[in-house]
Design a protein around this motif. Structure first.
Motif, PDB file in Angstrom:
ATOM      1  N   ALA A 175       0.724  -1.305   0.001  1.00  0.00           N
ATOM      2  CA  ALA A 175       0.042  -0.030  -0.013  1.00  0.00           C
ATOM      3  C   ALA A 175       0.899   1.260   0.081  1.00  0.00           C
ATOM      4  O   ALA A 175       0.560   2.107  -0.636  1.00  0.00           O
ATOM      5  CB  ALA A 175      -1.150  -0.184   1.217  1.00  0.00           C
ATOM      6  N   VAL A 176       1.892   1.241   0.827  1.00  0.00           N
ATOM      7  CA  VAL A 176       2.946   2.345   0.768  1.00  0.00           C
ATOM      8  C   VAL A 176       3.444   2.542  -0.542  1.00  0.00           C
ATOM      9  O   VAL A 176       3.541   3.573  -1.031  1.00  0.00           O
ATOM     10  CB  VAL A 176       4.043   2.299   1.811  1.00  0.00           C
ATOM     11  CG1 VAL A 176       5.070   3.096   1.774  1.00  0.00           C
ATOM     12  CG2 VAL A 176       3.274   2.065   3.172  1.00  0.00           C
ATOM     13  N   ARG A 187      -7.994   5.229  -4.675  1.00  0.00           N
ATOM     14  CA  ARG A 187      -7.397   3.899  -5.970  1.00  0.00           C
ATOM     15  C   ARG A 187      -6.820   2.701  -4.714  1.00  0.00           C
ATOM     16  O   ARG A 187      -6.861   1.817  -4.705  1.00  0.00           O
ATOM     17  CB  ARG A 187      -6.546   4.246  -6.824  1.00  0.00           C
ATOM     18  CG  ARG A 187      -5.992   3.307  -7.557  1.00  0.00           C
ATOM     19  CD  ARG A 187      -5.311   3.550  -8.987  1.00  0.00           C
ATOM     20  NE  ARG A 187      -4.595   2.462  -9.477  1.00  0.00           N
ATOM     21  CZ  ARG A 187      -5.500   1.918 -10.487  1.00  0.00           C
ATOM     22  NH1 ARG A 187      -6.469   2.293 -10.760  1.00  0.00           N
ATOM     23  NH2 ARG A 187      -4.911   0.737 -11.202  1.00  0.00           N
ATOM     24  N   VAL A 188      -5.799   3.433  -3.921  1.00  0.00           N
ATOM     25  CA  VAL A 188      -4.934   2.540  -2.794  1.00  0.00           C
ATOM     26  C   VAL A 188      -6.208   1.796  -2.121  1.00  0.00           C
ATOM     27  O   VAL A 188      -5.928   0.697  -1.670  1.00  0.00           O
ATOM     28  CB  VAL A 188      -4.054   3.286  -2.133  1.00  0.00           C
ATOM     29  CG1 VAL A 188      -3.471   2.487  -1.085  1.00  0.00           C
ATOM     30  CG2 VAL A 188      -2.886   4.018  -2.937  1.00  0.00           C
ATOM     31  N   LEU A 189      -7.001   2.622  -1.839  1.00  0.00           N
ATOM     32  CA  LEU A 189      -8.047   2.119  -0.539  1.00  0.00           C
ATOM     33  C   LEU A 189      -8.925   0.956  -1.347  1.00  0.00           C
ATOM     34  O   LEU A 189      -9.098  -0.494  -0.870  1.00  0.00           O
ATOM     35  CB  LEU A 189      -9.017   3.202  -0.087  1.00  0.00           C
ATOM     36  CG  LEU A 189     -10.152   2.600   0.922  1.00  0.00           C
ATOM     37  CD1 LEU A 189      -9.349   1.991   2.064  1.00  0.00           C
ATOM     38  CD2 LEU A 189     -11.072   3.768   1.285  1.00  0.00           C
ATOM     39  N   VAL A 194      -8.781  -2.544   0.619  1.00  0.00           N
ATOM     40  CA  VAL A 194      -9.879  -3.360   0.733  1.00  0.00           C
ATOM     41  C   VAL A 194     -10.085  -5.059   0.535  1.00  0.00           C
ATOM     42  O   VAL A 194     -10.536  -5.692   1.072  1.00  0.00           O
ATOM     43  CB  VAL A 194     -11.237  -2.575   0.201  1.00  0.00           C
ATOM     44  CG1 VAL A 194     -12.527  -3.469   0.398  1.00  0.00           C
ATOM     45  CG2 VAL A 194     -11.628  -1.284   1.144  1.00  0.00           C
ATOM     46  N   PRO A 195      -9.477  -5.278  -0.851  1.00  0.00           N
ATOM     47  CA  PRO A 195      -9.640  -6.520  -1.212  1.00  0.00           C
ATOM     48  C   PRO A 195      -8.577  -7.502  -0.216  1.00  0.00           C
ATOM     49  O   PRO A 195      -9.017  -8.772  -0.057  1.00  0.00           O
ATOM     50  CB  PRO A 195      -8.977  -6.634  -2.605  1.00  0.00           C
ATOM     51  CG  PRO A 195      -9.282  -5.143  -3.062  1.00  0.00           C
ATOM     52  CD  PRO A 195      -9.291  -4.256  -2.110  1.00  0.00           C
ATOM     53  N   ASN A 196      -7.730  -6.954   0.478  1.00  0.00           N
ATOM     54  CA  ASN A 196      -6.913  -7.570   1.385  1.00  0.00           C
ATOM     55  C   ASN A 196      -7.364  -7.597   2.782  1.00  0.00           C
ATOM     56  O   ASN A 196      -6.487  -8.311   3.490  1.00  0.00           O
ATOM     57  CB  ASN A 196      -5.316  -7.038   1.024  1.00  0.00           C
ATOM     58  CG  ASN A 196      -4.580  -7.422  -0.145  1.00  0.00           C
ATOM     59  OD1 ASN A 196      -4.414  -8.700  -0.300  1.00  0.00           O
ATOM     60  ND2 ASN A 196      -4.625  -6.483  -0.955  1.00  0.00           N
TER      61      ASN A 196
END
Length: 278
Positions: A175-176, A187-189, A194-196
């Motif tokens: 994510a970082v 987009r990161v979220l 979220v999928p992880n």
């Protein structure tokens, strides 16, 4: 990263379900559910049709006997299973969606996170019976009020699970790296975090289904759930209380079905939890 994690997650789910807990849970849930769906084929008795043989014992014409109004208990239990599963399969996804929506909103800002946490605390502060009384006081007893009660009761559990998962996953290296690479916060979220973070939600769904069956049974038992003559497992159990000493078979069918569903969903939750932690 997401494309590799999700298939592994599915494999872990299958690994958990292939254990004795998973198989036992599937059997305990699947067999009553299948019997409920095949009720028109398994019996031709109308669950609401009254007859002259009140409180008759199990026999060829009535495998579980009859109730105090002469209605076939086998037919009523099968239709009660269908009613209970229909309620929880509507209520639990609704509660999950609302809880996850709160958690996603909480991830947008510090103030939204604080508001979501207080909302979860407020919902958790109401005992289940008080919540049931409050909702039925406004909406009255019936199928849809029970759906609303179960959905509201599950909102904080799903919301807290997803919020905790988001807090953990958004600090992971992938994510970082996505943020450093120029990906937007949204987009990161949605694409990575979220999928992880959904694994605990799968387990929570099984737990919520178990709790939902219990809540429906308790509300119907207290006269706050689905109204007669529509059969539910809780309402049949409620009617049987007055005849436990003289006609124990009255309570045997709905009690066995309720126990199987609650225990089955609980075993599925434990099996899935063990699978995703491997």
């Amino acid at each position: 990263m997401t494309t590799t994690t999700l298939p592994l997650g599915r494999n872990r789910y299958l690994t958990g379900l292939s254990t004795w807990r998973g198989l036992a849970g599937l059997a305990l849930v699947g067999l009553p559910a299948l019997a409920g769906l095949l009720a028109p084929l398994l019996t031709d008795a109308d669950p609401d049709a009254q007859g002259p043989l009140a409180l008759a014992g199990p026999g060829a014409g009535h495998p579980l006997g009859t109730d105090d109004l002469g209605r076939d208990l086998f037919s009523r239990v099968l239709h009660g299973i269908t009613a209970d599963l229909g309620i929880v399969l509507l209520a639990v996804p609704a509660g999950a969606l609302l809880g996850c929506a709160f958690a996603l909103l909480a991830a947008t800002s510090r103030w939204a996170d604080l508001a979501a946490q207080r909302a979860f605390d407020l919902l958790l502060s109401f005992p289940g019976l008080i919540l049931g009384l409050a909702v039925t006081a406004v909406l009255g007893p019936g199928r849809w009020p029970v759906v609303v009660i179960i959905a509201i009761a599950e909102i904080p559990y799903f919301g807290r699970q997803l919020r905790a998962g988001i807090l953990v996953q958004r600090e992971r290296d992938y994510a970082v790296a996505a943020r450093v690479g120029g990906a937007t916060r949204r987009r990161v979220l949605l694409r990575h975090v979220v999928p992880n973070a959904v694994d605990p939600l799968i387990v929570q769904t099984a737990v919520a289904l178990s709790v939902g069956v219990f809540i429906e049974g308790a509300l119907s038992f207290l006269g706050l759930g689905v109204r007669p003559p529509e059969p539910t497992l809780g309402s049949i159990l409620s009617q049987s209380v007055a005849y436990l000493a003289t006609h124990p078979a009255f309570a045997a069918g709905p009690l066995a079905a309720t126990t199987a569903l609650v225990l089955g969903f609980t075993l599925l939750a434990e099996a899935l939890n063990r699978g995703i932690r491997r």
